[in-house]
Design a protein around this motif. Structure first.
Motif, PDB file in Angstrom:
ATOM      1  N   ALA A   1       0.836  -1.210   0.000  1.00 27.98           N
ATOM      2  CA  ALA A   1       0.000   0.000   0.000  1.00 27.98           C
ATOM      3  C   ALA A   1       0.867   1.254   0.000  1.00 27.98           C
ATOM      4  O   ALA A   1       1.900   1.320   0.665  1.00 27.98           O
ATOM      5  N   CYS A   2       0.396   2.245  -0.743  1.00 23.85           N
ATOM      6  CA  CYS A   2       0.979   3.581  -0.682  1.00 23.85           C
ATOM      7  C   CYS A   2       0.254   4.333   0.436  1.00 23.85           C
ATOM      8  O   CYS A   2      -0.978   4.382   0.462  1.00 23.85           O
ATOM      9  N   ILE A   3       1.024   4.891   1.368  1.00 24.00           N
ATOM     10  CA  ILE A   3       0.415   5.690   2.436  1.00 24.00           C
ATOM     11  C   ILE A   3       1.061   7.073   2.404  1.00 24.00           C
ATOM     12  O   ILE A   3       2.257   7.214   2.662  1.00 24.00           O
ATOM     13  N   ALA A   4       0.254   8.075   2.085  1.00 22.63           N
ATOM     14  CA  ALA A   4       0.728   9.458   2.085  1.00 22.63           C
ATOM     15  C   ALA A   4       0.179  10.152   3.325  1.00 22.63           C
ATOM     16  O   ALA A   4      -0.794   9.697   3.929  1.00 22.63           O
ATOM     17  N   THR A   5       0.822  11.245   3.699  1.00 20.28           N
ATOM     18  CA  THR A   5       0.328  11.979   4.858  1.00 20.28           C
ATOM     19  C   THR A   5       0.517  13.480   4.666  1.00 20.28           C
ATOM     20  O   THR A   5       1.287  13.909   3.807  1.00 20.28           O
ATOM     21  N   ASP A   6      -0.229  14.259   5.461  1.00 22.48           N
ATOM     22  CA  ASP A   6      -0.002  15.702   5.555  1.00 22.48           C
ATOM     23  C   ASP A   6       0.757  15.967   6.844  1.00 22.48           C
ATOM     24  O   ASP A   6       0.448  15.352   7.878  1.00 22.48           O
ATOM     25  N   ILE A   7       1.684  16.876   6.797  1.00 18.54           N
ATOM     26  CA  ILE A   7       2.391  17.255   8.020  1.00 18.54           C
ATOM     27  C   ILE A   7       2.610  18.762   8.015  1.00 18.54           C
ATOM     28  O   ILE A   7       2.869  19.357   6.973  1.00 18.54           O
ATOM     29  N   MET A   8       2.450  19.358   9.189  1.00 18.92           N
ATOM     30  CA  MET A   8       2.563  20.806   9.305  1.00 18.92           C
ATOM     31  C   MET A   8       3.867  21.160  10.014  1.00 18.92           C
ATOM     32  O   MET A   8       4.154  20.620  11.077  1.00 18.92           O
ATOM     33  N   ALA A   9       4.644  22.045   9.409  1.00 20.94           N
ATOM     34  CA  ALA A   9       5.931  22.448   9.984  1.00 20.94           C
ATOM     35  C   ALA A   9       5.758  23.736  10.765  1.00 20.94           C
ATOM     36  O   ALA A   9       5.135  24.681  10.286  1.00 20.94           O
ATOM     37  N   GLY A  10       6.313  23.759  11.987  1.00 18.77           N
ATOM     38  CA  GLY A  10       6.425  25.018  12.723  1.00 18.77           C
ATOM     39  C   GLY A  10       5.195  25.451  13.486  1.00 18.77           C
ATOM     40  O   GLY A  10       5.042  26.637  13.803  1.00 18.77           O
ATOM     41  N   PHE A  11       4.315  24.476  13.828  1.00 17.59           N
ATOM     42  CA  PHE A  11       3.174  24.869  14.666  1.00 17.59           C
ATOM     43  C   PHE A  11       3.671  25.242  16.067  1.00 17.59           C
ATOM     44  O   PHE A  11       4.770  24.873  16.482  1.00 17.59           O
ATOM     45  N   ASN A  12       2.803  25.950  16.790  1.00 17.28           N
ATOM     46  CA  ASN A  12       3.128  26.378  18.165  1.00 17.28           C
ATOM     47  C   ASN A  12       3.686  25.201  18.977  1.00 17.28           C
ATOM     48  O   ASN A  12       3.133  24.106  18.952  1.00 17.28           O
ATOM     49  N   GLY A  13       4.749  25.448  19.695  1.00 17.57           N
ATOM     50  CA  GLY A  13       5.329  24.416  20.563  1.00 17.57           C
ATOM     51  C   GLY A  13       6.342  23.528  19.877  1.00 17.57           C
ATOM     52  O   GLY A  13       7.012  22.727  20.539  1.00 17.57           O
ATOM     53  N   GLU A  14       6.507  23.664  18.552  1.00 15.09           N
ATOM     54  CA  GLU A  14       7.451  22.793  17.842  1.00 15.09           C
ATOM     55  C   GLU A  14       8.858  23.393  17.920  1.00 15.09           C
ATOM     56  O   GLU A  14       9.425  23.859  16.918  1.00 15.09           O
TER      57      GLU A  14
END
Ligand code: SF4
Length: 436
Positions: A298-311
């Motif tokens: 299976a191909c599994i793609a994801t969304d990821i957010m860079a630089g949110f508060n606390g990171e």
């Protein structure tokens, strides 16, 4: 009369633009390119990031500059959330939010017949701060043809999750959908159109049917029996809504493909809590293992957010380590930007913008490595490919069931057919497999 459309943002927007366009074509309008002269320009907008909004402003200005005498209609999410700002752009005639945009033809006809003045109908945020779009219960099924082989089918709209960074619930309202039976009626129309592959799209697709006492799995089971459609993909689905029943169903279904898009957003439990996400890293990792154990390719793609508060640096190290440990095929990386009305605005722990960009850059590097590793893991295998209609430099392109891009010498007879293809040679610069 000529209509030109420009769509920003997600597949849902593309499906809705197609729906709006077909209303005009049925009324006798003809389509023009957005860069050409037209009588009506429609910009279907996105508000997901500050960058998306900037692109919306540019598209609006481009339309006004191209033909100052044309009607310019700004519709969709940015129109919903920023009508006051758009009103100030001289040359914009119609601003419609996500509920009213499906009535654009009516607003344009009224303007052309001088029945009404320029129109603003965006379910504006009212004075007590409650967005009235949340009262909207209308749901409009829609589909688009990406080319004549693949269709994006809108099966769901809206979201009740209110993740702390996300403006979409304010732009699209509460989660809602049609019934399974109503959805099947439009699915039959799509099947008659000749498309072989359907991508099921929505804002929070996993909530399909909740407003009718039905479930997404109820719909998937019915769609799997639909004659004429040979492949279904489920676009973005929240991790907490992928049940073991759905995994097992997809693994053994006739037409649902081993391809998932499962937003992660952060690999730090601290940041996930601040984001108000409904899972932690342990849950997410276990979900991916269950999918891979049922469907190893299976191909599994994801969304990821860079630089949110606390990171901060320590949390970002955890994000990278976690993402590296996952059997992910690639990432869609977004850089966090503050959105109006969201809970994130009231939080501490903001990350400087240049650090956000640096995190984004490093996550993109991880994504590139993951994608190459996934592609190479499939080398030598034979997989079914749906051949698309675009032909470039005598080559035609398609995607395998598990979403690997491939190409071969063009043969027009193969367009919109599915044939086995051996993944022989990977061309890293073009991110594509060839068999010659
Ligand atoms: S699940 Fe969260 S990120 Fe996705 S649309 Fe809903 S609020 Fe936005």
């Amino acid at each position: 009369m000529l209509i030109a459309v420009h769509t920003l943002g997600c597949k849902l927007n593309f499906a809705e633009t197609s729906h709006i366009l077909s209303q005009f074509i049925n009324a006798g309008w003809r389509q023009a390119d957005f860069t050409d002269n037209a009588d009506l320009y429609v910009v279907n907008t996105c508000t997901v990031t500050a960058v998306a909004e900037k692109k919306c402003r540019n598209a609006i200005r481009q339309a006004i500059a191209k033909n100052p005498n044309a009607i310019v209609a700004v519709v969709g999410c940015f129109a919903q959330n920023a009508a006051d700002e758009i009103k100030k752009i001289e040359g914009v005639d119609i601003i419609l939010g996500n509920d009213q945009k499906h009535n654009l033809l009516h607003y344009v006809n009224n303007l052309l017949r001088h029945i009404s003045n320029p129109s603003i109908a965006s379910n504006d945020i009212v004075s007590d701060g409650e967005p009235t779009i949340t009262d909207v219960s209308n749901f409009h099924l829609a589909y688009s043809h990406a080319d004549r082989t693949r269709t994006f089918f809108k099966i769901q709209d809206g979201c009740d999750y209110f993740c702390s960074y996300c403006a979409i619930p304010f732009a699209r309202g509460r989660a809602r959908s049609a019934t399974v039976e109503e959805t099947m009626t439009m699915a039959r129309q799509i099947a008659q159109s000749g498309a072989k592959e359907v991508v099921l799209t929505g804002v929070n697709t996993g909530t399909f049917g909740a407003n009718h006492g039905e479930t997404l799995l109820d719909l998937l089971r019915r769609l799997d029996t639909l004659e004429g459609i040979e492949r279904f993909r489920i676009s973005s689905i929240e991790p907490n809504l992928i049940t073991d029943d759905i995994i097992q169903f997809v693994a053994h279904s006739r037409a649902f493909l081993p391809h998932f898009h499962i937003p992660l957003q952060s690999g730090s439990d601290k940041v996930l809590r601040l984001m108000h996400r409904r899972y932690d890293t342990t849950f997410y990792a276990s979900l991916l293992l269950r999918i891979k154990s049922a469907m190893p390719d299976a191909c599994i793609a994801t969304d990821i957010m860079a630089g949110f508060n606390g990171e901060d640096d320590a949390e970002f190290d955890k994000v990278c380590a976690f993402v590296n440990s996952l059997p992910i095929s690639y990432l869609h990386v977004f850089t966090f930007s503050e959105r109006p009305n969201t809970a994130a605005l009231r939080m501490e722990g903001r990350i400087p913008v240049h650090h956000r960009r640096e995190h984004s850059r490093r996550l993109q590097q991880i994504s590139d490595a993951k994608k190459e590793a996934f592609y190479l893991s499939q080398q030598g295998k034979s997989r079914p490919v749906l051949w698309e209609s675009d032909i470039k430099k005598d080559m035609m392109y398609g995607f395998t069931d598990n979403y690997i891009r491939v190409r071969r010498h063009a043969n027009a007879d193969l367009i919109n057919t599915i044939t086995p293809f051996t993944l022989s040679r990977f061309v890293p610069d073009d991110e594509v497999f060839e068999n010659c």
